[in-house]
Design a protein around this motif. Structure first.
Motif, PDB file in Angstrom:
ATOM      1  N   GLY A 155     110.264  -3.920 -54.366  1.00  0.00           N
ATOM      2  CA  GLY A 155     110.014  -4.922 -55.402  1.00  0.00           C
ATOM      3  C   GLY A 155     110.150  -4.354 -56.800  1.00  0.00           C
ATOM      4  N   ASN A 156     110.678  -3.130 -56.920  1.00  0.00           N
ATOM      5  CA  ASN A 156     110.924  -2.446 -58.193  1.00  0.00           C
ATOM      6  C   ASN A 156     109.646  -1.991 -58.899  1.00  0.00           C
ATOM      7  OD1 ASN A 156     112.942  -1.285 -59.728  1.00  0.00           O
ATOM      8  ND2 ASN A 156     112.941  -2.959 -61.218  1.00  0.00           N
ATOM      9  N   THR A 157     108.562  -1.857 -58.149  1.00  0.00           N
ATOM     10  CA  THR A 157     107.315  -1.330 -58.706  1.00  0.00           C
ATOM     11  C   THR A 157     107.417   0.184 -58.794  1.00  0.00           C
ATOM     12  OG1 THR A 157     106.064  -3.133 -57.694  1.00  0.00           O
ATOM     13  CG2 THR A 157     104.816  -1.165 -58.322  1.00  0.00           C
ATOM     14  N   ARG A 158     106.975   0.739 -59.918  1.00  0.00           N
ATOM     15  CA  ARG A 158     106.966   2.195 -60.062  1.00  0.00           C
ATOM     16  C   ARG A 158     105.982   2.795 -59.057  1.00  0.00           C
ATOM     17  NH1 ARG A 158     107.360   0.101 -65.117  1.00  0.00           N
ATOM     18  NH2 ARG A 158     108.961   0.975 -66.477  1.00  0.00           N
ATOM     19  N   LEU A 159     106.418   3.852 -58.387  1.00  0.00           N
ATOM     20  CA  LEU A 159     105.561   4.576 -57.453  1.00  0.00           C
ATOM     21  C   LEU A 159     105.623   6.059 -57.791  1.00  0.00           C
ATOM     22  CD1 LEU A 159     106.415   2.779 -54.086  1.00  0.00           C
ATOM     23  CD2 LEU A 159     104.327   2.543 -55.450  1.00  0.00           C
ATOM     24  N   TYR A 160     104.486   6.610 -58.158  1.00  0.00           N
ATOM     25  CA  TYR A 160     104.396   8.008 -58.585  1.00  0.00           C
ATOM     26  C   TYR A 160     103.987   8.892 -57.405  1.00  0.00           C
ATOM     27  CZ  TYR A 160     104.677   6.208 -63.323  1.00  0.00           C
ATOM     28  OH  TYR A 160     105.105   5.574 -64.476  1.00  0.00           O
ATOM     29  N   SER A 161     104.607  10.039 -57.315  1.00  0.00           N
ATOM     30  CA  SER A 161     104.283  11.009 -56.265  1.00  0.00           C
ATOM     31  C   SER A 161     103.207  11.966 -56.770  1.00  0.00           C
ATOM     32  CB  SER A 161     105.538  11.805 -55.899  1.00  0.00           C
ATOM     33  OG  SER A 161     105.917  12.634 -56.980  1.00  0.00           O
ATOM     34  N   GLN A 162     102.706  12.802 -55.856  1.00  0.00           N
ATOM     35  CA  GLN A 162     101.740  13.823 -56.267  1.00  0.00           C
ATOM     36  C   GLN A 162     102.403  14.796 -57.243  1.00  0.00           C
ATOM     37  OE1 GLN A 162      98.457  13.802 -55.665  1.00  0.00           O
ATOM     38  NE2 GLN A 162      98.363  15.515 -57.095  1.00  0.00           N
ATOM     39  N   GLY A 163     103.675  15.096 -57.026  1.00  0.00           N
ATOM     40  CA  GLY A 163     104.412  15.948 -57.968  1.00  0.00           C
ATOM     41  C   GLY A 163     104.498  15.318 -59.349  1.00  0.00           C
ATOM     42  N   ASP A 164     104.715  13.990 -59.389  1.00  0.00           N
ATOM     43  CA  ASP A 164     104.738  13.282 -60.675  1.00  0.00           C
ATOM     44  C   ASP A 164     103.388  13.384 -61.371  1.00  0.00           C
ATOM     45  OD1 ASP A 164     107.394  12.384 -60.347  1.00  0.00           O
ATOM     46  OD2 ASP A 164     106.730  10.547 -59.320  1.00  0.00           O
ATOM     47  N   ILE A 165     102.311  13.230 -60.610  1.00  0.00           N
ATOM     48  CA  ILE A 165     100.959  13.314 -61.175  1.00  0.00           C
ATOM     49  C   ILE A 165     100.726  14.704 -61.762  1.00  0.00           C
ATOM     50  CG2 ILE A 165      98.477  13.188 -60.646  1.00  0.00           C
ATOM     51  CD1 ILE A 165      99.986  10.454 -60.580  1.00  0.00           C
ATOM     52  N   GLU A 166     101.131  15.742 -61.035  1.00  0.00           N
ATOM     53  CA  GLU A 166     100.969  17.111 -61.533  1.00  0.00           C
ATOM     54  C   GLU A 166     101.786  17.321 -62.802  1.00  0.00           C
ATOM     55  OE1 GLU A 166     101.919  19.674 -58.235  1.00  0.00           O
ATOM     56  OE2 GLU A 166     100.281  18.851 -57.029  1.00  0.00           O
ATOM     57  N   ARG A 167     102.998  16.791 -62.821  1.00  0.00           N
ATOM     58  CA  ARG A 167     103.860  16.904 -63.998  1.00  0.00           C
ATOM     59  C   ARG A 167     103.237  16.173 -65.178  1.00  0.00           C
ATOM     60  NH1 ARG A 167     109.435  18.081 -64.584  1.00  0.00           N
ATOM     61  NH2 ARG A 167     110.419  17.008 -66.332  1.00  0.00           N
ATOM     62  N   LEU A 168     102.711  14.973 -64.942  1.00  0.00           N
ATOM     63  CA  LEU A 168     102.055  14.218 -66.018  1.00  0.00           C
ATOM     64  C   LEU A 168     100.823  14.956 -66.545  1.00  0.00           C
ATOM     65  CD1 LEU A 168     102.446  10.649 -64.502  1.00  0.00           C
ATOM     66  CD2 LEU A 168     103.450  11.452 -66.672  1.00  0.00           C
ATOM     67  N   ASN A 169     100.072  15.579 -65.658  1.00  0.00           N
ATOM     68  CA  ASN A 169      98.912  16.357 -66.104  1.00  0.00           C
ATOM     69  C   ASN A 169      99.345  17.536 -66.977  1.00  0.00           C
ATOM     70  OD1 ASN A 169      96.809  14.798 -65.026  1.00  0.00           O
ATOM     71  ND2 ASN A 169      97.010  15.772 -63.026  1.00  0.00           N
ATOM     72  N   LEU A 170     100.461  18.169 -66.611  1.00  0.00           N
ATOM     73  CA  LEU A 170     100.981  19.267 -67.438  1.00  0.00           C
ATOM     74  C   LEU A 170     101.437  18.735 -68.796  1.00  0.00           C
ATOM     75  CD1 LEU A 170     101.836  22.190 -67.897  1.00  0.00           C
ATOM     76  CD2 LEU A 170     103.976  21.665 -66.690  1.00  0.00           C
ATOM     77  N   ILE A 171     102.121  17.603 -68.801  1.00  0.00           N
ATOM     78  CA  ILE A 171     102.559  16.991 -70.062  1.00  0.00           C
ATOM     79  C   ILE A 171     101.348  16.696 -70.936  1.00  0.00           C
ATOM     80  CG2 ILE A 171     103.598  14.920 -71.078  1.00  0.00           C
ATOM     81  CD1 ILE A 171     105.449  14.859 -68.537  1.00  0.00           C
ATOM     82  N   SER A 172     100.308  16.148 -70.338  1.00  0.00           N
ATOM     83  CA  SER A 172      99.086  15.842 -71.075  1.00  0.00           C
ATOM     84  C   SER A 172      98.472  17.109 -71.678  1.00  0.00           C
ATOM     85  CB  SER A 172      98.083  15.163 -70.145  1.00  0.00           C
ATOM     86  OG  SER A 172      96.880  14.888 -70.815  1.00  0.00           O
ATOM     87  N   LYS A 173      98.425  18.154 -70.890  1.00  0.00           N
ATOM     88  CA  LYS A 173      97.863  19.423 -71.374  1.00  0.00           C
ATOM     89  C   LYS A 173      98.682  19.956 -72.553  1.00  0.00           C
ATOM     90  CE  LYS A 173      96.787  24.100 -69.858  1.00  0.00           C
ATOM     91  NZ  LYS A 173      96.903  25.083 -68.797  1.00  0.00           N
ATOM     92  N   LEU A 174     100.013  19.901 -72.428  1.00  0.00           N
ATOM     93  CA  LEU A 174     100.872  20.418 -73.495  1.00  0.00           C
ATOM     94  C   LEU A 174     100.741  19.583 -74.774  1.00  0.00           C
ATOM     95  CD1 LEU A 174     104.040  21.245 -71.362  1.00  0.00           C
ATOM     96  CD2 LEU A 174     102.459  22.895 -72.405  1.00  0.00           C
ATOM     97  N   THR A 175     100.717  18.266 -74.627  1.00  0.00           N
ATOM     98  CA  THR A 175     100.587  17.426 -75.826  1.00  0.00           C
ATOM     99  C   THR A 175      99.207  17.582 -76.449  1.00  0.00           C
ATOM    100  OG1 THR A 175     100.038  15.494 -74.471  1.00  0.00           O
ATOM    101  CG2 THR A 175     102.344  15.752 -75.154  1.00  0.00           C
ATOM    102  N   ASP A 176      98.177  17.785 -75.633  1.00  0.00           N
ATOM    103  CA  ASP A 176      96.829  18.040 -76.160  1.00  0.00           C
ATOM    104  C   ASP A 176      96.780  19.333 -76.971  1.00  0.00           C
ATOM    105  OD1 ASP A 176      95.917  15.725 -74.996  1.00  0.00           O
ATOM    106  OD2 ASP A 176      94.835  16.724 -73.357  1.00  0.00           O
ATOM    107  N   GLU A 177      97.670  20.277 -76.634  1.00  0.00           N
ATOM    108  CA  GLU A 177      97.736  21.548 -77.363  1.00  0.00           C
ATOM    109  C   GLU A 177      98.587  21.436 -78.626  1.00  0.00           C
ATOM    110  OE1 GLU A 177      99.015  24.504 -74.541  1.00  0.00           O
ATOM    111  OE2 GLU A 177      97.166  24.336 -73.386  1.00  0.00           O
ATOM    112  N   GLY A 178      99.101  20.219 -78.897  1.00  0.00           N
ATOM    113  CA  GLY A 178      99.838  19.997 -80.133  1.00  0.00           C
ATOM    114  C   GLY A 178     101.348  20.094 -80.010  1.00  0.00           C
ATOM    115  N   ILE A 179     101.858  20.180 -78.808  1.00  0.00           N
ATOM    116  CA  ILE A 179     103.304  20.273 -78.616  1.00  0.00           C
ATOM    117  C   ILE A 179     103.880  18.865 -78.582  1.00  0.00           C
ATOM    118  CG2 ILE A 179     105.124  21.047 -77.048  1.00  0.00           C
ATOM    119  CD1 ILE A 179     103.129  23.260 -76.151  1.00  0.00           C
ATOM    120  N   ASN A 180     104.921  18.632 -79.369  1.00  0.00           N
ATOM    121  CA  ASN A 180     105.529  17.296 -79.385  1.00  0.00           C
ATOM    122  C   ASN A 180     106.379  17.101 -78.130  1.00  0.00           C
ATOM    123  OD1 ASN A 180     108.036  18.509 -79.836  1.00  0.00           O
ATOM    124  ND2 ASN A 180     107.975  18.156 -82.039  1.00  0.00           N
ATOM    125  N   LEU A 181     106.843  15.851 -77.925  1.00  0.00           N
ATOM    126  CA  LEU A 181     107.566  15.542 -76.690  1.00  0.00           C
ATOM    127  C   LEU A 181     108.878  16.306 -76.558  1.00  0.00           C
ATOM    128  CD1 LEU A 181     106.904  11.731 -76.171  1.00  0.00           C
ATOM    129  CD2 LEU A 181     105.777  13.690 -75.111  1.00  0.00           C
TER     130      LEU A 181
END
Length: 142
Positions: free
Chosen positions: A46-72
Motif C-alpha cells: 500500500g506504499n506505506t513506509r516500513l523501517y527496518s532495525q538497520g534504518d532505526i540504528e542509522r536514524l539514531n546515529l543521524i540524531s546523535k550526529l546532528t545533536d553534536e552540531g553536524i549539519n546534514l
C-alpha cells in the motif's frame, strides 16, 4: 555478521509512527531524511513506509550526529565514509581468508616437494615414501 543476521536487520518492520517513536524524531523529520537520501525505508504494497532495525540504528546515529552540531551535509559524508569503511573491512576479511587458503596450498606443495625429493633419493615411489613415513612415525631410519 552472518548473512541471515544482516537480512533480519534490513527487514522492513516499523511504520513511520513507530520509527518516529523509537528514534524520538518527528515523522516529518523522517520524511525529510528520506528525501535527502539519508535513509531509504522499504515500502508495503500500500506504499506505506516500513523501517527496518538497520534504518532505526542509522536514524539514531543521524540524531546523535546532528545533536553534536553536524549539519546534514556533514552527516551524509560521515555516513558515506562509515559505509565505505565497513565495505573495506569486509574486503580485508575476504582477502585474509584467501591468504590463509593460499598459505595452506603453499604448505601442501612444499610437503609434496619434500616427499618427491625423498622418493627420488631413495628410488622409491611417493606411495612407498608415505608408507615409510607413516610406519616409523614420520622420521627416516638411518
Amino acid at each position: 555478521m552472518a548473512q541471515s543476521e544482516a537480512e533480519g536487520k534490513n527487514k522492513p518492520l516499523y511504520m513511520i509512527s513507530v520509527a518516529a517513536e523509537l528514534t524520538g524524531m518527528h515523522p516529518q523529520t523522517l520524511r525529510v531524511y528520506e528525501q535527502k537520501g539519508l535513509v531509504t525505508p522499504g515500502r508495503s504494497r500500500g506504499n506505506t513506509r516500513l523501517y527496518s532495525q538497520g534504518d532505526i540504528e542509522r536514524l539514531n546515529l543521524i540524531s546523535k550526529l546532528t545533536d553534536e552540531g553536524i549539519n546534514l551535509a556533514g552527516v551524509v559524508r560521515i555516513l558515506d565514509m562509515r559505509e565505505r569503511a565497513v565495505e573495506r573491512d569486509k574486503q580485508i576479511d575476504r582477502l585474509r581468508e584467501r591468504v590463509r587458503e593460499l598459505e595452506d596450498e603453499v604448505h601442501e606443495f612444499k610437503m609434496r616437494e619434500k616427499i618427491t625429493a625423498l622418493a627420488r633419493y631413495d628410488g622409491a615411489g611417493p606411495e612407498q615414501v608415505m608408507r615409510g613415513l607413516l610406519s616409523n612415525g614420520g622420521g627416516r631410519e638411518a
